[in-house]
Design a protein around this motif. Structure first.
Motif, PDB file in Angstrom:
ATOM      1  N   ASN A 107     109.210   8.252  88.701  1.00 44.46           N
ATOM      2  CA  ASN A 107     110.379   8.613  87.893  1.00 44.46           C
ATOM      3  C   ASN A 107     109.973   9.472  86.704  1.00 44.46           C
ATOM      4  OD1 ASN A 107     110.869   5.582  88.948  1.00 44.46           O
ATOM      5  ND2 ASN A 107     112.803   6.679  88.984  1.00 44.46           N
ATOM      6  N   LEU A 139     109.336  13.074  87.863  1.00 41.09           N
ATOM      7  CA  LEU A 139     110.582  13.778  88.164  1.00 41.09           C
ATOM      8  C   LEU A 139     111.336  14.149  86.891  1.00 41.09           C
ATOM      9  CD1 LEU A 139     111.812  11.630  91.196  1.00 41.09           C
ATOM     10  CD2 LEU A 139     111.026  13.993  91.290  1.00 41.09           C
ATOM     11  N   ALA A 189     109.742  16.912  84.962  1.00 46.90           N
ATOM     12  CA  ALA A 189     109.986  18.223  85.577  1.00 46.90           C
ATOM     13  C   ALA A 189     111.260  18.872  85.060  1.00 46.90           C
ATOM     14  CB  ALA A 189     110.041  18.083  87.097  1.00 46.90           C
ATOM     15  N   THR A 241     112.857   5.451  94.841  1.00 47.22           N
ATOM     16  CA  THR A 241     112.541   6.733  94.206  1.00 47.22           C
ATOM     17  C   THR A 241     111.785   7.641  95.165  1.00 47.22           C
ATOM     18  OG1 THR A 241     112.410   5.616  92.059  1.00 47.22           O
ATOM     19  CG2 THR A 241     111.456   7.806  92.210  1.00 47.22           C
ATOM     20  N   THR A 300     113.026  11.167  96.628  1.00 47.47           N
ATOM     21  CA  THR A 300     112.192  12.355  96.412  1.00 47.47           C
ATOM     22  C   THR A 300     111.969  13.104  97.717  1.00 47.47           C
ATOM     23  OG1 THR A 300     111.079  11.236  94.572  1.00 47.47           O
ATOM     24  CG2 THR A 300     110.005  13.187  95.493  1.00 47.47           C
ATOM     25  N   ILE A 345     116.609  18.549  91.984  1.00 53.16           N
ATOM     26  CA  ILE A 345     115.646  17.723  91.248  1.00 53.16           C
ATOM     27  C   ILE A 345     116.357  16.874  90.203  1.00 53.16           C
ATOM     28  CG2 ILE A 345     113.639  17.773  89.725  1.00 53.16           C
ATOM     29  CD1 ILE A 345     112.813  20.392  91.105  1.00 53.16           C
ATOM     30  N   VAL A 402     118.137  13.951  91.936  1.00 57.72           N
ATOM     31  CA  VAL A 402     117.175  12.957  92.412  1.00 57.72           C
ATOM     32  C   VAL A 402     116.574  12.190  91.234  1.00 57.72           C
ATOM     33  CG1 VAL A 402     114.931  12.657  93.530  1.00 57.72           C
ATOM     34  CG2 VAL A 402     116.636  14.175  94.549  1.00 57.72           C
ATOM     35  N   ALA A 403     116.151  12.913  90.190  1.00 60.73           N
ATOM     36  CA  ALA A 403     115.473  12.286  89.062  1.00 60.73           C
ATOM     37  C   ALA A 403     116.385  11.308  88.328  1.00 60.73           C
ATOM     38  CB  ALA A 403     114.966  13.365  88.101  1.00 60.73           C
TER      39      ALA A 403
END
Length: 398
Positions: A20, A23, A26, A131, A135, A199, A202-203
């Motif tokens: 986590n 991500l 990022a 997670t 991902t 992203i 998802v994050a």
């Protein structure tokens, strides 16, 4: 005398939130690393997402507004609006997210029983698996989106090298520049925005799931403490020391149960507006993209992105409501445990305490959004049914 061994301190963000953390780093949203660089990173990424959304809405300025144009524009713009909302609102509440992590860490540090450690570890690894799964799904989605964006142009170039064809963007957008001259730069902008958006989804989604997974673990620990406390009665005669142990066990179970409810309500209160906006945008997105799929069912190019957006909307709504249902079920399991244990063998004053717990269990704990939506699988079915109803109305009046 041997020195007393201290409990090894484990940081949750390194033990269970490491993926986590990567991500969220990022996209500049990891709560523990908010420097000037991450703020610039957030501004840069937010600008890309916002400009992508704006350029999807500009056809309303350059073209005549018709029902068909509204559907084409909003079917894709709604999913980007979805992403912009969660990205900016999560950033606004980033200090609250940090506070929630610290509270989870404090609760983890208070755990001493090996069985409770096992419960926390089980839910921690469950959060890590979720997670990781999200991902992998996100990476596959990014690959599929990039292929989908460039596929039609690659096919056109391969099948008709000597024939000049007008280039079409995968989604309706207006940049107010020469589209043919800057076609591939526009495509790169769309690709970058889509990858960043994936992203972000998802994050943030995986982080919220991890929070709620630990809340479920706290409910499970509460059930374990109740079961362990009442099982003391079966060990022989009821003595004063046993009564004290029973009372301490019940008190500790009630305390962690209250902490679990408090953390759940605190998290929901911080993201309540975000969730409400996402519900509205999700229903609109699903309805419009179902309409586009039904209207262009024989054209693969036309339904490719509506199909992707429909899948994303359904998946996100299902996962959100499934997690909310899971929390409600874990809270219900606690009171089922209270009912199932041999509480009738306990002393009378302890039985009265347990009766109070059973009475409290008659009121179901739910994830409530503005008093309008209650997170559950039933709510998911209702949202999908509502979206299909809107789609049916649009399609019947086409």
């Amino acid at each position: 005398m041997r020195p007393r061994r201290r409990k090894k301190m484990i940081r949750l963000e390194t033990q269970y939130f490491n993926l986590n953390r990567i991500l969220l780093l990022a996209v500049g949203l990891w709560p523990y690393q908010q420097s000037n660089f991450t703020r610039l990173q957030f501004i840069f990424l937010s600008t890309i997402l916002t400009t992508s959304l704006i350029f999807q809405c500009t056809p309303f300025i350059s073209q005549k507004c018709t029902p068909d144009l509204v559907v084409k524009v909003l079917s894709s713009a709604s999913i980007f609006a979805f992403i912009v909302i969660i990205y900016n609102m999560f950033c606004v509440n980033i200090e609250a997210m940090k506070d929630l992590l610290e509270q989870l860490q404090h609760i983890y540090n208070e755990v001493k029983d090996k069985n409770e450690f096992a419960i926390i570890n089980a839910y921690g690894y469950s959060a890590k698996r979720c997670t990781a799964a999200f991902t992998i799904l996100g990476v596959c989605s990014i690959f599929a989106i990039i292929v989908a964006i460039f596929w039609s142009n690659i096919c056109s170039n391969m099948l008709s090298k000597n024939v000049t064809q007008s280039r079409r963007l995968p989604i309706m957008m207006e940049y107010f520049i020469d589209q043919d001259k800057y076609f591939y730069l526009i495509l790169i902008h769309i690709c970058v925005a889509a990858c960043i958006g994936t992203i972000v989804m998802v994050a943030i989604g995986a982080m919220l799931i991890a929070y709620f997974q630990y809340t479920c673990g706290m409910f499970k620990i509460s059930s374990h403490r109740i079961k362990h406390a009442i099982s003391i009665n079966t060990l022989g005669n009821i003595q004063s020391k046993k009564i004290i142990l029973i009372l301490k066990g019940i008190i500790s179970a009630v305390n962690i149960h209250r902490q679990a409810i408090k953390l759940s309500e605190l998290l929901v209160s911080k993201i309540e507006k975000m969730l409400f906006c996402l519900i509205i945008v999700g229903v609109v997105c699903l309805s419009l993209n179902l309409f586009r799929i039904a209207s262009h069912g024989d054209d693969t190019k036309e339904i490719l992105f509506p199909f992707i957006f429909t899948t994303i909307s359904i998946l996100y709504m299902f996962v959100a409501n499934y997690i909310a249902q899971d929390i409600t079920d874990h809270n219900g399991d606690l009171f089922a445990t209270v009912y199932d244990v041999q509480w009738h063998l306990a002393p009378l004053h302890i039985q009265k305490l347990i009766l109070f717990l059973l009475q409290k269990g008659t009121k179901e704990f739910t994830i409530n959004i503005d008093g309008l939506f209650v997170g559950s699988l039933e709510c998911f079915a209702t949202l999908v049914k509502t979206s299909v109803s809107y789609f049916t109305v649009m399609y019947s009046t086409q």
